[in-house]
Enzyme design. Structure first.
Site, PDB file in Angstrom:
ATOM      1  N   GLU A 270      23.960  15.576 -33.857  1.00 30.97           N
ATOM      2  CA  GLU A 270      24.326  14.731 -32.421  1.00 30.97           C
ATOM      3  C   GLU A 270      24.221  15.629 -31.262  1.00 30.97           C
ATOM      4  OE1 GLU A 270      25.595  12.025 -32.962  1.00 30.97           O
ATOM      5  OE2 GLU A 270      25.832  11.638 -35.054  1.00 30.97           O
ATOM      6  N   GLU A 401      20.374  17.323 -18.572  1.00 32.66           N
ATOM      7  CA  GLU A 401      21.995  17.252 -18.711  1.00 32.66           C
ATOM      8  C   GLU A 401      22.514  18.354 -18.018  1.00 32.66           C
ATOM      9  OE1 GLU A 401      23.382  18.383 -22.860  1.00 32.66           O
ATOM     10  OE2 GLU A 401      24.755  16.366 -22.700  1.00 32.66           O
TER      11      GLU A 401
HETATM   12  P1  NAP Z   1      25.430  24.405 -28.257  1.00 33.22           P
HETATM   13  O1  NAP Z   1      25.456  25.567 -27.501  1.00 33.22           O
HETATM   14  O2  NAP Z   1      24.350  23.799 -28.885  1.00 33.22           O
HETATM   15  O3  NAP Z   1      26.681  24.854 -29.465  1.00 33.22           O
HETATM   16  C1  NAP Z   1      27.352  24.095 -30.289  1.00 33.22           C
HETATM   17  C2  NAP Z   1      27.649  24.804 -31.489  1.00 33.22           C
HETATM   18  O4  NAP Z   1      26.493  25.394 -31.988  1.00 33.22           O
HETATM   19  C3  NAP Z   1      28.727  25.782 -31.178  1.00 33.22           C
HETATM   20  O5  NAP Z   1      29.637  26.024 -32.080  1.00 33.22           O
HETATM   21  C4  NAP Z   1      27.746  27.328 -30.980  1.00 33.22           C
HETATM   22  O6  NAP Z   1      28.442  28.444 -31.327  1.00 33.22           O
HETATM   23  C5  NAP Z   1      26.773  26.828 -32.137  1.00 33.22           C
HETATM   24  N1  NAP Z   1      25.450  27.638 -32.140  1.00 33.22           N
HETATM   25  C6  NAP Z   1      24.849  28.128 -31.047  1.00 33.22           C
HETATM   26  N2  NAP Z   1      23.662  28.595 -31.244  1.00 33.22           N
HETATM   27  C7  NAP Z   1      23.576  28.177 -32.767  1.00 33.22           C
HETATM   28  C8  NAP Z   1      22.537  28.488 -33.664  1.00 33.22           C
HETATM   29  N3  NAP Z   1      21.247  29.159 -33.258  1.00 33.22           N
HETATM   30  N4  NAP Z   1      22.606  28.066 -34.947  1.00 33.22           N
HETATM   31  C9  NAP Z   1      23.751  27.431 -35.245  1.00 33.22           C
HETATM   32  N5  NAP Z   1      24.669  27.233 -34.387  1.00 33.22           N
HETATM   33  C10 NAP Z   1      24.451  27.722 -33.030  1.00 33.22           C
HETATM   34  O7  NAP Z   1      26.488  23.428 -27.350  1.00 33.22           O
HETATM   35  P2  NAP Z   1      27.449  23.428 -26.682  1.00 33.22           P
HETATM   36  O8  NAP Z   1      27.107  24.048 -25.397  1.00 33.22           O
HETATM   37  O9  NAP Z   1      28.654  24.095 -27.460  1.00 33.22           O
HETATM   38  O10 NAP Z   1      27.913  21.728 -26.232  1.00 33.22           O
HETATM   39  C11 NAP Z   1      27.332  21.076 -25.388  1.00 33.22           C
HETATM   40  C12 NAP Z   1      26.464  20.383 -25.936  1.00 33.22           C
HETATM   41  O11 NAP Z   1      26.790  19.465 -27.136  1.00 33.22           O
HETATM   42  C13 NAP Z   1      25.813  19.418 -25.037  1.00 33.22           C
HETATM   43  O12 NAP Z   1      24.468  19.452 -24.971  1.00 33.22           O
HETATM   44  C14 NAP Z   1      26.560  17.830 -25.569  1.00 33.22           C
HETATM   45  O13 NAP Z   1      25.700  16.869 -25.112  1.00 33.22           O
HETATM   46  C15 NAP Z   1      26.231  18.286 -27.015  1.00 33.22           C
HETATM   47  N6  NAP Z   1      27.281  17.155 -27.667  1.00 33.22           N
HETATM   48  C16 NAP Z   1      26.696  16.148 -28.340  1.00 33.22           C
HETATM   49  C17 NAP Z   1      27.586  15.217 -29.065  1.00 33.22           C
HETATM   50  C18 NAP Z   1      27.167  14.026 -29.687  1.00 33.22           C
HETATM   51  O14 NAP Z   1      27.769  13.423 -30.548  1.00 33.22           O
HETATM   52  N7  NAP Z   1      25.966  13.840 -29.622  1.00 33.22           N
HETATM   53  C19 NAP Z   1      29.205  15.349 -28.637  1.00 33.22           C
HETATM   54  C20 NAP Z   1      29.546  16.607 -28.080  1.00 33.22           C
HETATM   55  C21 NAP Z   1      28.769  17.389 -27.682  1.00 33.22           C
HETATM   56  P3  NAP Z   1      28.687  28.976 -29.936  1.00 33.22           P
HETATM   57  O15 NAP Z   1      29.950  28.380 -29.152  1.00 33.22           O
HETATM   58  O16 NAP Z   1      29.550  30.347 -30.185  1.00 33.22           O
HETATM   59  O17 NAP Z   1      27.722  29.171 -28.971  1.00 33.22           O
END
Ligand code: NAP
Ligand code: MG
Length: 491
Positions: A270, A401
Site C-alpha cells: 500500500e 507526493e
Molecule cells: P516509508 O519511509 O516507506 O516507511 C514505511 C515503513 O517501512 C516504516 O516502518 C519504515 O521504517 C520501514 N522501512 C524503511 N525502509 C525500509 C526497508 N528498506 N525495508 C523495509 N522496511 C523499511 O514511509 P513513511 O515515510 O513512513 O510513510 C509515508 C508513506 O506511506 C507515504 O508515501 C504514504 O503515501 C504511504 N502510505 C500509504 C498508505 C496506503 O494505504 N497506500 C497508507 C499510509 C501511508 P522507519 O520508520 O524506521 O523508517
C-alpha cells in the site's frame, strides 16, 4: 487563472477566538523504556540498543524504544512460526474470533489513553485521534473477528487456509490504525504476525501489545519488533516469512518488491498517492471548500490518499480559491492535545525538511504560494496550511507526493479535461468529485484510475470497504473481502 484576492484583502472577521481546551494527558501511562514484544511479553533486545521517541509538538522525549536487529527479528519469526504450527492454525476459528473480539473491546475501553498517546507521539490533533484513528482501529478488529468462523461463506466453493507467518511493516501517519488494518485480518484468517511500526511512532503499537497480552492471546501469535528501516529490511529478507504486508512510500515498496521477486513469498504493498479532488461548477461550493480542507489539511496532509491536487472548473475557480484562503486563515494550528486544534505538528524534523524543500521548489518552478499566516508555536515541527496556484502539470508539487499540508490547484473546462488531468499521474490511490449531478459522479468515478473515489465527501473509511491503489500506489487491497483474501491461500 487569477488567484483570488491577495491575503490582506480577504475577510478574516469570521475567525472565532476559542479558549484553550487541552485534553489532560494524566490518564495515559507511557513507560520510560519499552522492550520488544515477543512470545507474549516484553523482552530486552539482543541488539542492546534503544532509541528515543519524541513528541513532535514539543521535541521532548516521551520514551525509549528497543531497536531490533536481525537476530531479534529472527527470534520473533521463530516464535511466530511456533505459535502458528502449534496453536493458532489449529484453533477452532470461532475461538480465534473470540480473542479478536476481546482485543476490539479492550481498545474501546482504553480509547482515551490510545487517543492521547497517538496525539503525543505523532503530533496529530487529539480530535482526529479520538474520533477517527481509535474508533476505526476498534472497528477493524470487530469486523474481522466476525469473519474468523465464516471464511468458508466468504469464499464459497474454495478451501481457504492461512498463509502462515506474516511480516507487516507500517508507516507513521496512522500508527494504531495501520497496525489494526494489518493485524486484524491476519489473525482472523489464522496467520501469526511479526509487525514493525514506524520509528517515530512506535508507542501505540506497543500499547496494542499490552492489550494483546491482556486479552490473553496465545503467546507468540502477535509479535512487535520496533526499529528503523534496517529492522523492516531484516523482516522482509527473513526466509521463514510467508507473506509481507507493507504500507509506506513507493520508493521503499519498490525495494521490497525487488527483494521478494522469485522468493515465492506473497505480498501486498500500500504505497503513495497524489489524489485529484475535482470541483465542478455545479457543486455546492461551501461544502466543497470544507471538503477540500478535509481532503488535504486533515492530519497535516500526512495521508496517502490526501486530495493534494485540486482540479476546479474554471468558471468557479476564483470563487473557490478566495473562499478556501478565507477558510484556511480560520484554521487553528497548535497544541495537538487541545480539542479545538485543527492542524497539529508535522511528524518529524526530517518530514518538515522534506515539505519545506517542496515549498521552495514550488516557488522556484514559478507557482504562486499562499500560506495561512497564523503564528505557529516556537518549539516543535510546524507547517502552516499552504496552497499553490499558477501551477503547471510539469511542476514537482503537482507530480510528486509531498505528504504535508500542501495543495496544488489547477483548473479545467470540460469533464474530459478533468478526467485526463486527474489521471495524469504515476499514482492511483484515491480521488474526489464534487457535483450536483449523479451522472457526472458515475462518469468521473468510472474513468479515474484510482482505488477509491469519494463523491461529495473525502477521506471516509470503513473496514468493509477494500482500500488500495492502481499503478505506483501499490498492489493488493486491505479491508473487506478483498483484504481478507490477501491473508489466505484459496485453493
Ligand atoms: P516509508 O519511509 O516507506 O516507511 C514505511 C515503513 O517501512 C516504516 O516502518 C519504515 O521504517 C520501514 N522501512 C524503511 N525502509 C525500509 C526497508 N528498506 N525495508 C523495509 N522496511 C523499511 O514511509 P513513511 O515515510 O513512513 O510513510 C509515508 C508513506 O506511506 C507515504 O508515501 C504514504 O503515501 C504511504 N502510505 C500509504 C498508505 C496506503 O494505504 N497506500 C497508507 C499510509 C501511508 P522507519 O520508520 O524506521 O523508517
Ligand atoms: Mg514520536
Amino acid at each position: 487563472m487569477s488567484t483570488g484576492e491577495p491575503a490582506h484583502k480577504l475577510n478574516y472577521d469570521t475567525r472565532w477566538e476559542y479558549s484553550p481546551a487541552p485534553e489532560s494527558a494524566d490518564h495515559a501511562r507511557i513507560d520510560e523504556q519499552y522492550g520488544l514484544f515477543i512470545g507474549g511479553k516484553f523482552v530486552a533486545p539482543k541488539s542492546g540498543e534503544y532509541f528515543n521517541t519524541i513528541n513532535p509538538a514539543t521535541e521532548k522525549v516521551l520514551s525509549r524504544v528497543a531497536a531490533a536487529n536481525a537476530d531479534d527479528v529472527n527470534n520473533a519469526v521463530k516464535v511466530a512460526r511456533g505459535a502458528y504450527e502449534n496453536v493458532w492454525s489449529k484453533m477452532r476459528p470461532a475461538e480465534r474470533g473470540k480473542y479478536i473480539f476481546r482485543i476490539a473491546r479492550i481498545i474501546q475501553e482504553r480509547s482515551r489513553e490510545f487517543a492521547i498517546i497517538e496525539s503525543l507521539d505523532g503530533g496529530k490533533p487529539i480530535r482526529e485521534a479520538r474520533d477517527i484513528d481509535v474508533p476505526l482501529a476498534a472497528a477493524h478488529f470487530f469486523y474481522h473477528a466476525g469473519w474468523a468462523d465464516k471464511l468458508d461463506y466468504a469464499f464459497p466453493c474454495r478451501s481457504p487456509s492461512p498463509v502462515g507467518v506474516v511480516g507487516q511493516i507500517i508507516p507513521w501517519n496512522f500508527p494504531l490504525l495501520m497496525a489494526a488494518w494489518k493485524i486484524a485480518p491476519a489473525l482472523a484468517c489464522g496467520n501469526t504476525v511479526v509487525l514493525k511500526p514506524a520509528e517515530t511512532t512506535s508507542l501505540t503499537a506497543l500499547k496494542l501489545a499490552e492489550v494483546i497480552r491482556d486479552a490473553d492471546l496465545p503467546k507468540g501469535v502477535v509479535n512487535i519488533v520496533t526499529g528503523d528501516g534496517s529492522t523492516g529490511s531484516a523482516l522482509v529478507q527473513h526466509n521463514d516469512i510467508n507473506k509481507i504486508a507493507f504500507t509506506g512510500s513507493t520508493d521503499v515498496g519498490r525495494l521490497i518488491q525487488h527483494s521478494l521477486a522469485g522468493t515465492g513469498k506473497k505480498y501486498t504493498l500500500e504505497l503513495g498517492g497524489k489524489a485529484a479532488n475535482i470541483i465542478f461548477a455545479d457543486a455546492p461550493i461551501d461544502q466543497a471548500v470544507e471538503g477540500i480542507i478535509n481532503a488535504i489539511f486533515f492530519n497535516q496532509g500526512h495521508v496517502c490518499c490526501a486530495g493534494s491536487r485540486l482540479l476546479v472548473q474554471e468558471s468557479v475557480a476564483d470563487q473557490v480559491v478566495t473562499k478556501l484562503k478565507e477558510r484556511m486563515q480560520t484554521l487553528i494550528i497548535g497544541d495537538p492535545l487541545d480539542k479545538n486544534t485543527d492542524i497539529g505538528a508535522i511528524n518529524s524534523a526530517a518530514q518538515l525538511e522534506r515539505i519545506n524543500s517542496y515549498l521552495e521548489l514550488g516557488q522556484n518552478e514559478g507557482a504562486e504560494m499562499f500560506q495561512c499566516t497564523t503564528k505557529t508555536p516556537d518549539f516543535g515541527f510546524w507547517c502552516p496550511p499552504t496552497l499553490f496556484t499558477q501551477v503547471a502539470q510539469s511542476h514537482s508539487i503537482v507530480r510528486e507526493e509531498v505528504f504535508g499540508p500542501v495543495l496544488a490547484i489547477q483548473t479545467f473546462r470540460t469533464v474530459d479535461e478533468a478526467i485526463s488531468k486527474a489521471n495524469n499521474t504515476q499514482y492511483g490511490l484515491s480521488g474526489g468529485v464534487w457535483t450536483d449531478k449523479g451522472s457526472k459522479i458515475f462518469n468521473v468515478g468510472k474513468n479515474i484510475r484510482a482505488g477509491v473515489i469519494w463523491a461529495n465527501t473525502f477521506n471516509k473509511f470503513d473496514p468493509t470497504s477494500p482500500f488500495g491503489g492502481y499503478k505506483e500506489s501499490g498492489v493488493g487491497r486491505e479491508g473487506g473481502l478483498h483484504g481478507l483474501s490477501a491473508y489466505l491461500n484459496l485453493d
